[in-house]
Write an enzyme that holds these catalytic residues in place. Sequence first.
Site, PDB file in Angstrom:
ATOM      1  N   LYS A   1       0.791  -1.197  -0.062  1.00 61.48           N
ATOM      2  CA  LYS A   1       0.037  -0.100   0.131  1.00 61.48           C
ATOM      3  C   LYS A   1       0.941   1.198   0.091  1.00 61.48           C
ATOM      4  O   LYS A   1       1.665   1.513   0.917  1.00 61.48           O
ATOM      5  CB  LYS A   1      -0.787   0.059   1.323  1.00 61.48           C
ATOM      6  CG  LYS A   1      -1.877   1.243   1.357  1.00 61.48           C
ATOM      7  CD  LYS A   1      -2.881   1.069   2.527  1.00 61.48           C
ATOM      8  CE  LYS A   1      -3.437   2.400   2.676  1.00 61.48           C
ATOM      9  NZ  LYS A   1      -4.602   2.389   3.648  1.00 61.48           N
TER      10      LYS A   1
ATOM     11  N   LYS B   1      -2.385  -1.463  -3.786  1.00 61.03           N
ATOM     12  CA  LYS B   1      -2.945  -0.395  -3.657  1.00 61.03           C
ATOM     13  C   LYS B   1      -2.245   0.872  -3.655  1.00 61.03           C
ATOM     14  O   LYS B   1      -1.022   1.120  -3.071  1.00 61.03           O
ATOM     15  CB  LYS B   1      -3.819  -0.325  -2.473  1.00 61.03           C
ATOM     16  CG  LYS B   1      -4.710   0.733  -2.130  1.00 61.03           C
ATOM     17  CD  LYS B   1      -5.337   0.589  -0.656  1.00 61.03           C
ATOM     18  CE  LYS B   1      -6.336   1.969  -0.177  1.00 61.03           C
ATOM     19  NZ  LYS B   1      -6.631   1.820   0.909  1.00 61.03           N
TER      20      LYS B   1
ATOM     21  N   ARG C   1     -10.999   9.961   2.069  1.00 59.93           N
ATOM     22  CA  ARG C   1     -10.600  10.552   3.432  1.00 59.93           C
ATOM     23  C   ARG C   1     -11.792  11.419   3.754  1.00 59.93           C
ATOM     24  O   ARG C   1     -12.158  11.748   4.935  1.00 59.93           O
ATOM     25  CB  ARG C   1      -9.246  11.264   3.345  1.00 59.93           C
ATOM     26  CG  ARG C   1      -8.136  10.228   3.461  1.00 59.93           C
ATOM     27  CD  ARG C   1      -6.701  10.713   3.596  1.00 59.93           C
ATOM     28  NE  ARG C   1      -5.674   9.832   3.623  1.00 59.93           N
ATOM     29  CZ  ARG C   1      -4.546   9.917   3.258  1.00 59.93           C
ATOM     30  NH1 ARG C   1      -3.849  11.078   3.399  1.00 59.93           N
ATOM     31  NH2 ARG C   1      -3.688   8.964   3.136  1.00 59.93           N
TER      32      ARG C   1
ATOM     33  N   GLU D   1       7.649  -6.743   1.057  1.00 59.00           N
ATOM     34  CA  GLU D   1       6.377  -6.478   1.960  1.00 59.00           C
ATOM     35  C   GLU D   1       5.549  -7.967   1.650  1.00 59.00           C
ATOM     36  O   GLU D   1       4.934  -8.133   2.485  1.00 59.00           O
ATOM     37  CB  GLU D   1       5.754  -5.462   1.518  1.00 59.00           C
ATOM     38  CG  GLU D   1       6.114  -4.043   2.236  1.00 59.00           C
ATOM     39  CD  GLU D   1       5.831  -3.873   3.511  1.00 59.00           C
ATOM     40  OE1 GLU D   1       5.334  -4.795   4.318  1.00 59.00           O
ATOM     41  OE2 GLU D   1       6.146  -2.987   4.379  1.00 59.00           O
TER      42      GLU D   1
HETATM   43  C1  PBG Z   1      -7.098   3.083   5.635  1.00 63.50           C
HETATM   44  C2  PBG Z   1      -7.613   3.255   4.359  1.00 63.50           C
HETATM   45  C3  PBG Z   1      -7.570   4.098   3.149  1.00 63.50           C
HETATM   46  C4  PBG Z   1      -8.015   3.670   1.995  1.00 63.50           C
HETATM   47  C5  PBG Z   1      -8.728   2.322   2.617  1.00 63.50           C
HETATM   48  N1  PBG Z   1      -8.181   1.920   3.636  1.00 63.50           N
HETATM   49  C6  PBG Z   1      -7.052   5.445   3.390  1.00 63.50           C
HETATM   50  C7  PBG Z   1      -5.787   5.973   3.868  1.00 63.50           C
HETATM   51  O1  PBG Z   1      -4.897   5.014   3.810  1.00 63.50           O
HETATM   52  O2  PBG Z   1      -5.408   7.002   3.904  1.00 63.50           O
HETATM   53  C8  PBG Z   1      -8.255   4.162   0.658  1.00 63.50           C
HETATM   54  C9  PBG Z   1      -9.157   3.769  -0.265  1.00 63.50           C
HETATM   55  C10 PBG Z   1      -9.654   4.659  -1.345  1.00 63.50           C
HETATM   56  O3  PBG Z   1      -8.869   5.757  -1.494  1.00 63.50           O
HETATM   57  O4  PBG Z   1     -10.523   4.352  -2.036  1.00 63.50           O
HETATM   58  N2  PBG Z   1      -8.197   2.762   6.574  1.00 63.50           N
END
Ligand code: PBG
Length: 328
Positions: free
Chosen positions: A200, A253, A210, A238
């Site tokens: 990620k 991601k 957010r 990772e």
């Molecule tokens: C963190 C999380 C995020 C997303 C999924 N889980 C946000 C971040 O890491 O700031 C982002 C998903 C998206 O942008 O569609 N719990």
Amino acid sequence: MSFPTVRPRRLRRTPAIRSLVRETTLEPGDLVLPLFFSARIDSPNPIGTMPGVFQLPVEAAAEHARMAQSLGLGGVILFGLPATKDETGSGACDPEGPVPRAIAAMKEAAPELIVMADVCVDEYTDHGHCGVLRPNARGELEVDNDATVEILARASVVYAKAGADVIAPSDMMDGRVGRIRAALDEEGFSQTSILSYAVKYASAFYGPFREAADCAPQFGDRAGYQMDPGNAREALREARLDEEEGADMLMVKPALAYLDILTRLREATTLPLGAYNVSGEYAMIKAAAAAGMLDEKRATLELLTSIRRAGADFILTYHANDVAKLLG
Ligand code: PBG
């Protein structure tokens, strides 16, 4: 042999021949729909930056489960907005929180539907970071990895008890997959699987999420725990660590800016691989389509196909319902 004996266009003449030789397919069962359940609302609340996406009251869970099941989606993944937040994100472990309640309602309404629970404390902390903050040995405030992992393990057990089929940690703490696996096994959930957000990146493309999940960090950023966009070898590392700790499935991601990572990971692991077509990727398509700049349906199908072609077995995407309807 070469031209004029060889003519690749022969296999592009009609829809039927193109369908016969197509290498990559896209089906509703490849798609996982993210859903946001809020303890603070009693009717759906549209998310301004993500047209067509809503925060939902828990009461809407059953209806959304039946819809996902009837569309043949691969699954849903749940995020929660709690009634109140605190320093340690303790709401993530509340069995009466929006996520456990929504999981139970969805599994009751659509027992066959795969229900995944995102595990992270950022929606539950008042500072918006993905872990508990502690001053380090030099007195600087930092996300405390090991203390956070304990909370994540407790939250995972709560979601498994509520009926989640898949636990999906998205926090990027070190060692959390192994600790979650141990906690699930200790509590009798050896059949609950773990989909690790193994790779990620610290990405600008999470911006709209957010707002959706009300989890923007109140100071600093997430670069101390999420990966640097310049790194590819680190992604393999990772992924290997999470595989060794017992992850059943891995995820990359965001998706579109990291298709090369998906392809490299596809070659490096035999585990099923997911990709998260994140909020900013969704918002870009919606904005361009609303401005009349491109054909939304074609562009969406093309991008989702590119994610599958790069190596993803399944895709987490806000387009899931719309695309399932198109394909069905
Ligand atoms: C963190 C999380 C995020 C997303 C999924 N889980 C946000 C971040 O890491 O700031 C982002 C998903 C998206 O942008 O569609 N719990």
